[in-house]
Design an enzyme around this catalytic site. Structure first.
Site, PDB file in Angstrom:
ATOM      1  N   SER A  39       0.842  -1.151   0.004  1.00 28.29           N
ATOM      2  CA  SER A  39       0.176  -0.075   0.149  1.00 28.29           C
ATOM      3  C   SER A  39       0.880   1.212  -0.046  1.00 28.29           C
ATOM      4  O   SER A  39       2.077   1.267   0.630  1.00 28.29           O
ATOM      5  CB  SER A  39      -0.910   0.047   1.288  1.00 28.29           C
ATOM      6  OG  SER A  39      -1.571   1.269   1.206  1.00 28.29           O
ATOM      7  N   TYR A  56      -2.034   5.814  -5.128  1.00 25.60           N
ATOM      8  CA  TYR A  56      -2.941   7.068  -5.215  1.00 25.60           C
ATOM      9  C   TYR A  56      -2.398   8.204  -5.973  1.00 25.60           C
ATOM     10  O   TYR A  56      -1.039   8.191  -6.077  1.00 25.60           O
ATOM     11  CB  TYR A  56      -3.172   7.623  -3.742  1.00 25.60           C
ATOM     12  CG  TYR A  56      -3.874   6.679  -2.973  1.00 25.60           C
ATOM     13  CD1 TYR A  56      -5.365   6.225  -3.181  1.00 25.60           C
ATOM     14  CD2 TYR A  56      -3.316   6.304  -1.794  1.00 25.60           C
ATOM     15  CE1 TYR A  56      -6.168   5.607  -2.284  1.00 25.60           C
ATOM     16  CE2 TYR A  56      -4.051   5.399  -0.765  1.00 25.60           C
ATOM     17  CZ  TYR A  56      -5.626   5.140  -0.872  1.00 25.60           C
ATOM     18  OH  TYR A  56      -6.092   4.282  -0.189  1.00 25.60           O
ATOM     19  N   THR A 115      -5.713   2.693  -7.097  1.00 22.48           N
ATOM     20  CA  THR A 115      -7.086   2.918  -6.650  1.00 22.48           C
ATOM     21  C   THR A 115      -7.984   3.996  -7.046  1.00 22.48           C
ATOM     22  O   THR A 115      -7.514   5.139  -7.209  1.00 22.48           O
ATOM     23  CB  THR A 115      -6.888   3.066  -5.045  1.00 22.48           C
ATOM     24  OG1 THR A 115      -6.052   1.834  -4.464  1.00 22.48           O
ATOM     25  CG2 THR A 115      -7.996   3.000  -4.213  1.00 22.48           C
ATOM     26  N   LYS A 138      -8.127  -0.608  -9.322  1.00 20.31           N
ATOM     27  CA  LYS A 138      -8.953  -1.355  -8.086  1.00 20.31           C
ATOM     28  C   LYS A 138      -9.991  -0.326  -7.618  1.00 20.31           C
ATOM     29  O   LYS A 138      -9.669   0.910  -7.542  1.00 20.31           O
ATOM     30  CB  LYS A 138      -7.643  -1.317  -7.142  1.00 20.31           C
ATOM     31  CG  LYS A 138      -8.475  -1.816  -5.656  1.00 20.31           C
ATOM     32  CD  LYS A 138      -7.264  -2.252  -4.806  1.00 20.31           C
ATOM     33  CE  LYS A 138      -7.920  -2.306  -3.294  1.00 20.31           C
ATOM     34  NZ  LYS A 138      -8.118  -1.063  -2.955  1.00 20.31           N
ATOM     35  N   HIS A 187     -13.390  -1.308  -1.710  1.00 15.02           N
ATOM     36  CA  HIS A 187     -12.492  -1.016  -0.582  1.00 15.02           C
ATOM     37  C   HIS A 187     -13.087  -1.304   0.524  1.00 15.02           C
ATOM     38  O   HIS A 187     -12.841  -0.590   1.750  1.00 15.02           O
ATOM     39  CB  HIS A 187     -12.651   0.697  -0.630  1.00 15.02           C
ATOM     40  CG  HIS A 187     -11.333   1.265  -0.448  1.00 15.02           C
ATOM     41  ND1 HIS A 187     -10.557   1.973  -1.237  1.00 15.02           N
ATOM     42  CD2 HIS A 187     -10.462   1.224   0.724  1.00 15.02           C
ATOM     43  CE1 HIS A 187      -9.407   2.296  -0.901  1.00 15.02           C
ATOM     44  NE2 HIS A 187      -9.307   1.995   0.602  1.00 15.02           N
ATOM     45  N   GLY A 246      -7.319  -8.465   2.559  1.00 13.21           N
ATOM     46  CA  GLY A 246      -6.794  -7.621   3.252  1.00 13.21           C
ATOM     47  C   GLY A 246      -6.681  -7.797   4.917  1.00 13.21           C
ATOM     48  O   GLY A 246      -5.851  -8.143   5.485  1.00 13.21           O
TER      49      GLY A 246
END
Lengths: 372, 372, 372, 372
Positions: free
Chosen positions: A110, A134, A160, A239, A263, A317
């Site tokens: 991440s 991001y 994302t 995603k 998410h 996750g």
């Protein structure tokens, strides 16, 4: 570890985490948007699907291996990006990547990692690693990040696309007001000044649950795909897609794959469970790109259902977080091992010996049996 | 207000009100007819709808403004008529209208107001105000009221059409028997002699939950629209329509709009949730008049769903009462602000930048995903 | 009665009865067959139906009167046959018939009455009375009973057709083993020797919940209609029909009416709720004979739904028992008054002024609103 | 037995067992795979079916007898194979077979029996006995077993086809780790060395809930039918079929019958309830072979529904264990008697006098009544 309880399923690891992590950390990892209907639906929707097992087939040897974007994984259960693993276990993402390496699966790191890109890569250089991205308002920041990721041997970018703003997590809203990251921890690639921002500094109302998201680019459009392609040769995966319409746009924009994701129910409440959104998306995409999913996967039967409905692989996750909280790398590995064993057993009991055997006809909605 | 809890969603305000208002007041504001199935359905029906969010659209600026009957409101969430605001906060409807003015939305003042028409108007003369009307058996009483309302600058009449008699509220039936309005309060436009009527004076059986309704005109028919038009030039909105048949009659009788409403589940139990009744009515009306709705709206996703299914705006009643009970004008304002922020966030996370972007395809019934 | 609680709905009377009747009596009156799924369904099925109210009609005067088999009743809610009213109130069926007379509705006296046919008739000779009949193995016993009933001015025979054997009531099975009728009570027309039979005398297994039913004729067929017609000129109504097939056979055998009934869920578990069985039966019968229903009616909306779906009238059993337990004749009357008032209010709030106004379009299944 | 509670239904026997058996034994007998969704569904699916009873037929005499594979049974409720009856009652399978003999029904002896084939046969030589078979990796072991079974007068082989590996029973996983068979007990035909194997000896992960299953042949295919036919003339029944596809393969391989079974929900979670899988299988098989079912049968209405949907007979497993735990042979007999009586009563109350009268039209899904 001697005195720890024996855990046999992912639910056991979740229960362990809920008993042992501090409240703020639990809120950070487990809560969802608004009324948490989608969080619940992600699980419940799996429970509405039924398996149709076939018998008297030689299932004495099962091969669970598959490939994602051409890279081998030992089984189609990968590690979804989630932030701040150091909150769950002191070694953080380094423990996670070691578990992924041992189990020969893929880890998606991440942007909200608490270990650096290079540390993670050096810890398990042979492990298949993807990077979750991001796009910041300041694109140069993102560009620098992409170059570091590519240099560090990551094999794909997972962009994302469902966070133009942070979802409203009710508990999170309250929690974050007094919440400061422990001083020794750092979200490596989040703007430094945001990390310990007090709630009162936020320009938006108290509904904002994360101080970081204000730095994201809410004006992002499909154009960003072209821009990303112009700065990297890494394949791009989107995603956060939940409609066939957007899946087809992804195909048109020539991304390498998509993750059907909500998410973890943390962004917009009342969106469908991912296992429910998946079939119509798979039908629309028609094998032109790879389709993955995350959200609510807790058992091997869940994985089997997702594969039967067309997912190339699933990502987990929170289960990894729960494993980390139990026993670091070893706990994360155990969680992956349990899911792998359960998938293997589900295949055996369904008459499937390899991943490609898992076809749509093995799964039906419970309403299939309501007609007499 | 320092020591008050931080509230982040409308449910929090409801919980606060349930803990702080006295029992009689809670019964007055919160109960519904008979078994309260429709009260529950108003909420549950929203929970059965799923959102279909679109991604990678520029949502960095959202415009929530819209118009109702040609009047600008900053966002399509208005204040439904509800009675006796002084029971929730000492300033009553004056606090409410100030909140509406600050937030630039519309307030519908109830005939059962505890502040006078003129007081409300003078408190916030620039605020868009509509007036909710009952037609009394003595039409002259109603006529006088209409003229005062028009003179005071109200912009529309909202004629309640679902109360030929009061619904049976079980707790209300008991509650009202001993219930007297505090001596310093007054329902300004209810017949004076009714305000503190004892149950034994009622001619009907103990099923009557309100002493006022006996003065309403139960013989009212569509003719009353013509009569109203003959005494006022204000546009007329019918509140309490639940079928496409009556919606079409409303169109034929040339009213300006209708509110799909079940009176918050307080009149006839087992009528459908308003969000479920809405689509067929919108389909029948075909944009000939404006269609609003009230009932069960508690989150921004609720508002988004109502707009997607064709409502021009939604009205909230009990949430305003809860806000008043928390902190008067400021509490009512906070409730409106929260709903506005949540709608804005829902739009951003769905890929919508303005109200007109919110189309039917953004919402599906949960059964949409039950087919494999 | 001064200190008794004020009761506003039938549920209140049930709660009162459950708190004040002794356990054996409660088991006798309230339990159902096996898992009591049908008992529960009789209520739940009503809850799955939605009303579609119409507005702006003159409902200031409602006429609830109707006729059954040509006899006037003030409202279409009649008293179903149930046994042993003396267990609920010392005056038993005499209190019940006085309540029926006062309210101007019909009472169906059970063969399991604890007061004689003649006592009941003399107590309220002007009250419309029907008699519920079982056919005994010894037909002469039934024949004598029919002649007494006819002589006493009863206007119809309600032949119960769903008890070739007693249903299995689990609690009843246990309860009856030690249960003896109080020595001063008597089931007037049940074989004397059965009344206090110990369980061990029963030839069947412990699943038998009633000692009386062994005397019924389990070999009864449609032929019995001809036989009954040969001994009486009273119209014959069949109670206990749940399929369109049997309803059509009833038409062919020229009975005067049928009661869609599952014996309050006391005979065969898992049969449909009566309100669910009703529409297909009404459709099959096509107005050739009158169709009534019982089972689960507790509110005015329930009655309205049954009428809308084609019932000529409904019958209530347990509610009358609950009323008797509260205050004898007065309690039974109150229950009828509440149901009547609630029906009247439901009609007013739906836009119906007379019974014939209540049409099928006023009621839809909840799934009607699930389509978008 | 004097002081034991009076039990009137199978649920009562289950409750008794849950209060009186030790925890390990309860886990062994009652748990299911994973989340136990299918265990629950096996019951819940019955509850979603409604009966359509017919009236006014002569049901004074019912004949419940039928035949399975040409052998008479007094009623179509037989004893499913289940292991280790000595854990529930010291006489174990000898008590069970005596109950079957008394009741004139069929007992299927499990390979996991704690009494020998010959002991069971000698105890009730006239009782119809079938033998449940696993095929071991070492086929000679199975062959020897088949020959002993045939010599002992068993009339059919019931080959379990849904256990290439043991299902994952979460509680079982933990339970077995410390679980040792009492030293005086023995699973007669399980590999001796497996009986008390500690968990750590297992090669597979901790998900394995049984130490025995590792000796089963996971490579078994339809070829085994030919092999079995080559070593025995006994008819072969396949137990564990859940799809029409496999049912048709069974027909093609000329087995004598199939049992629609999900192993009591103990193998693969999320497979359909057997009563839901049954109709499509019966439709596919078209009377070419006999179709039986097990799973979730607890009442006579359950049996009636299974027969109506095409099962030639049903098998009950856990109910027999519960009966054994209550009172050995007598308890098992009582359970069978209760089910028989309940089936008889269900037939009577539905208008059926013999097994062949029980047709599909007597049963509908609850959704049948949802359409108005």
């Amino acid at each position: 570890m001697m005195s720890k309880p024996m855990l046999v399923c992912v639910d056991d690891y979740e229960n362990y985490a809920r008993e042992h992590l501090d409240r703020q950390t639990l809120i950070y990892f487990t809560t969802g948007a608004d009324e948490e209907i989608t969080v619940k639906e992600n699980r419940d929707a799996f429970k509405r699907l039924r398996l149709r097992p076939r018998i008297l087939r030689d299932v004495s040897k099962r091969d669970l291996s598959t490939s994602i974007l051409g890279h081998h994984v030992d089984f189609p259960i990968c590690i979804a990006p989630s932030g701040a693993h150091c909150l769950a276990f002191h070694e953080g993402e380094l423990a996670t990547v070691k578990a992924a390496a041992t189990m020969k699966t893929c880890m998606v790191l991440s942007t909200a990692t608490t270990k650096s890109i290079e540390e993670v890569s050096q810890t398990a250089s042979h492990c298949l690693r993807w990077f979750q991205l991001y796009v910041w308002g300041a694109r140069k920041v993102s560009e620098d990040l992409v170059r570091r990721v590519e240099a560090a041997g990551f094999k794909a970018l997972v962009l994302t696309v469902d966070v133009p703003y942070a979802g409203k997590r009710r508990q999170g809203s309250l929690g974050f007001q007094g919440f400061k990251f422990p001083p020794h921890l750092e979200l490596k690639y989040m703007p430094r000044e945001a990390t310990n921002t007090q709630a009162e500094k936020l320009t938006d109302s108290k509904s904002t649950s994360s101080p970081f998201v204000q730095y994201f680019d809410a004006s992002l459009t499909w154009e960003c795909i072209e821009w990303l392609k112009s700065i990297t040769s890494l394949p791009i995966i989107l995603k956060g897609i939940l409609t066939p319409e957007d899946a087809l746009l992804a195909v048109q924009h020539k991304v390498a794959g998509i993750v059907v994701s909500n998410h973890g129910g943390r962004q917009l409440d009342y969106v469908p469970a991912t296992i429910e959104a998946l079939p119509k998306i798979v039908e629309a995409v028609k094998d032109q790109i790879e389709v993955y999913m995350d959200g609510g996967v807790r058992t091997g039967t869940d994985v089997f259902k997702a594969l039967a409905l067309g997912a190339k692989a699933v990502f987990v996750g929170r289960p990894i977080i729960y494993g980390l909280s139990y026993a670091g790398e070893e706990g994360a590995r155990q969680v992956l091992q349990i899911l792998r064993d359960e998938l293997s057993l589900t295949m055996a009991l369904s008459g499937c010996s390899k991943i490609n055997d898992i076809k749509p006809q093995y799964v039906v909605h419970q309403s299939h049996f309501a007609k007499l």
